[in-house]
Design an enzyme around this catalytic site. Sequence first.
Site, short mmCIF file in Angstrom:
data_model
loop_
_atom_site.label_atom_id
_atom_site.label_comp_id
_atom_site.label_asym_id
_atom_site.label_seq_id
_atom_site.Cartn_x
_atom_site.Cartn_y
_atom_site.Cartn_z
N GLU A 218 -6.26 -5.52 2.27
CA GLU A 218 -5.03 -4.89 2.74
C GLU A 218 -3.88 -5.89 2.79
O GLU A 218 -2.75 -5.59 2.39
CB GLU A 218 -5.23 -4.27 4.13
CG GLU A 218 -6.18 -3.09 4.17
CD GLU A 218 -5.60 -1.82 3.56
OE1 GLU A 218 -4.42 -1.83 3.17
OE2 GLU A 218 -6.34 -0.83 3.45
N ASP B 192 -11.71 2.72 -6.25
CA ASP B 192 -10.47 3.06 -6.96
C ASP B 192 -9.73 1.91 -7.65
O ASP B 192 -9.66 1.83 -8.88
CB ASP B 192 -9.52 3.83 -6.04
CG ASP B 192 -9.32 3.19 -4.66
OD1 ASP B 192 -9.89 2.12 -4.43
OD2 ASP B 192 -8.57 3.75 -3.84
N GLU C 72 -0.67 8.52 -3.53
CA GLU C 72 -1.39 8.62 -4.82
C GLU C 72 -0.98 9.81 -5.68
O GLU C 72 -0.85 9.70 -6.90
CB GLU C 72 -2.91 8.64 -4.59
CG GLU C 72 -3.51 7.30 -4.19
CD GLU C 72 -3.24 6.90 -2.75
OE1 GLU C 72 -2.75 7.76 -1.98
OE2 GLU C 72 -3.52 5.75 -2.37
N THR D 97 -1.35 -2.00 -6.83
CA THR D 97 -1.88 -0.79 -6.18
C THR D 97 -1.07 -0.41 -4.96
O THR D 97 -1.16 0.69 -4.44
CB THR D 97 -3.37 -0.97 -5.83
OG1 THR D 97 -3.91 0.31 -5.51
CG2 THR D 97 -3.58 -1.92 -4.67
C1 DMJ Z 1 -2.35 1.85 -0.44
O1 DMJ Z 1 -2.31 0.83 0.49
C2 DMJ Z 1 -2.83 1.41 -1.78
O2 DMJ Z 1 -2.39 2.30 -2.72
C3 DMJ Z 1 -4.31 1.26 -1.86
O3 DMJ Z 1 -4.79 0.92 -3.13
C4 DMJ Z 1 -5.00 2.51 -1.42
N1 DMJ Z 1 -4.47 3.07 -0.27
C5 DMJ Z 1 -3.13 2.95 0.15
C6 DMJ Z 1 -2.35 4.20 0.13
O4 DMJ Z 1 -3.05 5.34 0.21
#
Ligand code: DMJ
Length: 803
Positions: free
Chosen positions: A125, A266, A380, A465
């Site tokens: 995170e 993911d 997403e 991401t």
């Molecule tokens: C984000 O912090 C990022 O996209 C992560 O890869 C997955 N989850 C959250 C948002 O849903």
Amino acid sequence: MLSISILILLVLGSPFVAGLTEQRRIELRDYTKEMFYHGFDNYMKYAFPKDELDPIQCVGRGRDKQNPQVDNIIINDVLGDFSLTLVDSLDTFVILGDKDRFENAIRLVIDNVSFDVDSKIQVFEVNIRVLGALLSAHLFATDKRFGFEIDWYKGELLEMAYDLGERLLPAFAHSKTGIPYPRVNLKYGLPKDEIEETCTAGAGSLILEFGTLSRLTNDTRFENAAKKALYALWNRRTELDLVGNVIDIQTGYWIHVASGVGAGIDSFFEYLLKAYALFGEEEYYEVFLQAYTAIKKYIRDSSGYLYQNINMHNRAIMSSWVDSLAAYFPGLQVLAGDVENAIKLHLLYYNIWKRYHALPERFNYYLRRAEIASYPLRPEFIESTYFLYRATRNPFYLSVGEMVLNDLELYRTDCGYASVENVLKGKLDPRMESFLLSETFKYLYLLFDIDNKFNTLDSNVVFTTEAHILTLSSTYLKFRPSILQNQDPSLAMPTCPRYIPQPGLLSSILDRPDADYARVLVGLNADITTSHARAYCESVSTSPLVVEVNFGERLPQNYKPMPPTKFDGGVIVDQLIGIKLELTMRSDRNGYDISKVDDYRIAPGEVLEIRDPSIKEHWLKQQSYSKITLRLYRSSLHDYINISGVTAAFSPPVYHYFPHPLYNIHYLPKAPYGCSPYLSSEKSILLNSYVIVKRGECTFYEKAIHAQDAGARAVIVVSDENHLFQPVIPSENSLEEVKITCVLVTKESGDIIERALERDRASEIKAILLPPETDMDSVVGSNFRLAIYDHVVNNVRLNLNGQ
Ligand code: DMJ
């Protein structure tokens, strides 16, 4: 002229149906900007320097100094006393074209943020939200190509990123495999007794940020560590080229063996493809291609709309839900050049969103209902919508953006936007995650701002991401990436089938002949076959005839497989974990029979005998129920009929009351299944009554919720068979509590009730529910059926005595 435009309107319908007018697009773009500032400015006003905003109380939220670990675990291990929301938002100002605010925000970060804090955080995170944000802002503040360079800036953010990177490195130091520990303390390093298991996405989504940090600082430790971790995971793939969900970082042993494209895995795939785009090194693309081929072969189902969670070793299905995190996957498919598959998967999520005005965290495609009903304002779905619009320019995706924007407005509060605790009820949660500002609004803005320079840039501009933009000038590259114009034919993406844009001026994705398929798949308007002439598939079914399933997702550390054994009447299984069952639907569609256990066939008339004690609790929960009585009064209190029923596991039991209240009983022919919210005229009939509905079309739970919302006292569900069982819901997480009784009665009993209602149509029929009279009425079934991932199985028996 006028008549010509009218003619065009008549022929094409409203020109705005498929997309948006130019004026509307600009309005939406500007409105998105306002939404971002509503969130950001209120964060700054009420919460800064804390990590997050509580958008309901209008206060900050962060680590609880008295009890840091507890608070930290509750809120996702991401809060660390470093003004997370401010840092995560930095490059959104660049997208919005707001140089003053960008500069101002950087100043605030430099002056206020330190990583020398006693915070145990999650490496993944903090890497994606903080390290990525610092690097991205540093690149914009220094790179002349974008017009955001700052004259007073001296590389302070890069220094901070370097400091943070060093604080994350202890996660790798004591790992035998190179797979990092999931958490470190930013001040003290690796905590003693830290857990030694990590999810694949957590350990495998570091290379973009760590690689960029290494290249910008000339310190190779970061890139080497992240790359080693990525390959440590990939090299432990199965023969099917599948990776699992959770791995032991010391032994490299897969603990949670479900493979899929959603939660837990993911961004592992995302970072493979984007590492190639950013660094230009083809090895990442080769690995991505191999992984993506396996996804299409085993994880995508035959319809092409579902990406399932399957056992990485034997491909057996391990759950019957899709999660909201996997809604990013169509965006990645677009980047990989597989637009056709991206369109399909996006349609699935589009319909889920439409149904709930958000994406529930989990949606059960077998039961066609939300299974975990919260929505924390995740990006997403809008991310995929954005990439699909860029690839296809189909106006449908702008309309999707408008829908998302309108729905997000439902969650606006006086000082921000609140997460949704339950999408069925629209109940809000006092949390505004930082990714709302760094991702959700960023992608929404980019979708409407079609001329934004980031929509036309080179292929080596990547969105991490967390949607932080990284790009490296050629001085930092060993190879020049060429993802969009790949010259090497051996590396061409084998997409299937090829995307062919729809002809026609205003043709929308919804005009595709298969668009309805996804609609039915998620239970949005099930009467599709009669109402829609274009219906592609006359009957969409998520109940396949043959399905392979696995029990248990996590393998115990000392797990030793125990193979099944054959006996005269079938097959015996002593330990269920890891065993693959093949279920075949009965020809009368009355549930499934087990047809195969690993390699053993089970013939008609044979059974699977389970001797594994770990199933006892599960089994008892499903098989035990109390028989209650529905007493229907006819002409007087002495003239009644008793009907047996079973209360649902999710509804309260029937109690003794004295005197027992009598309620009217109603059946509404216009709402025979009770699967939609009742109209207000119907509610006035059902208030304080028992409502009779037929089994089918939706879950028992949904029928109960609709009846409850109508003010009914109980819902009586008439089965389509004479076999009684206890209605259950597979997962009770985040679902609204059912406070009224839900009773299942047999088809025969339903006929009796129907006759009574017919006969006494003029007068009102009254009824009471009576609890079990004796303990004898509480039974544990022995010949009842077992539901495995919502598939009801007939030929199975439990034998815990081993005889
Ligand atoms: C984000 O912090 C990022 O996209 C992560 O890869 C997955 N989850 C959250 C948002 O849903």
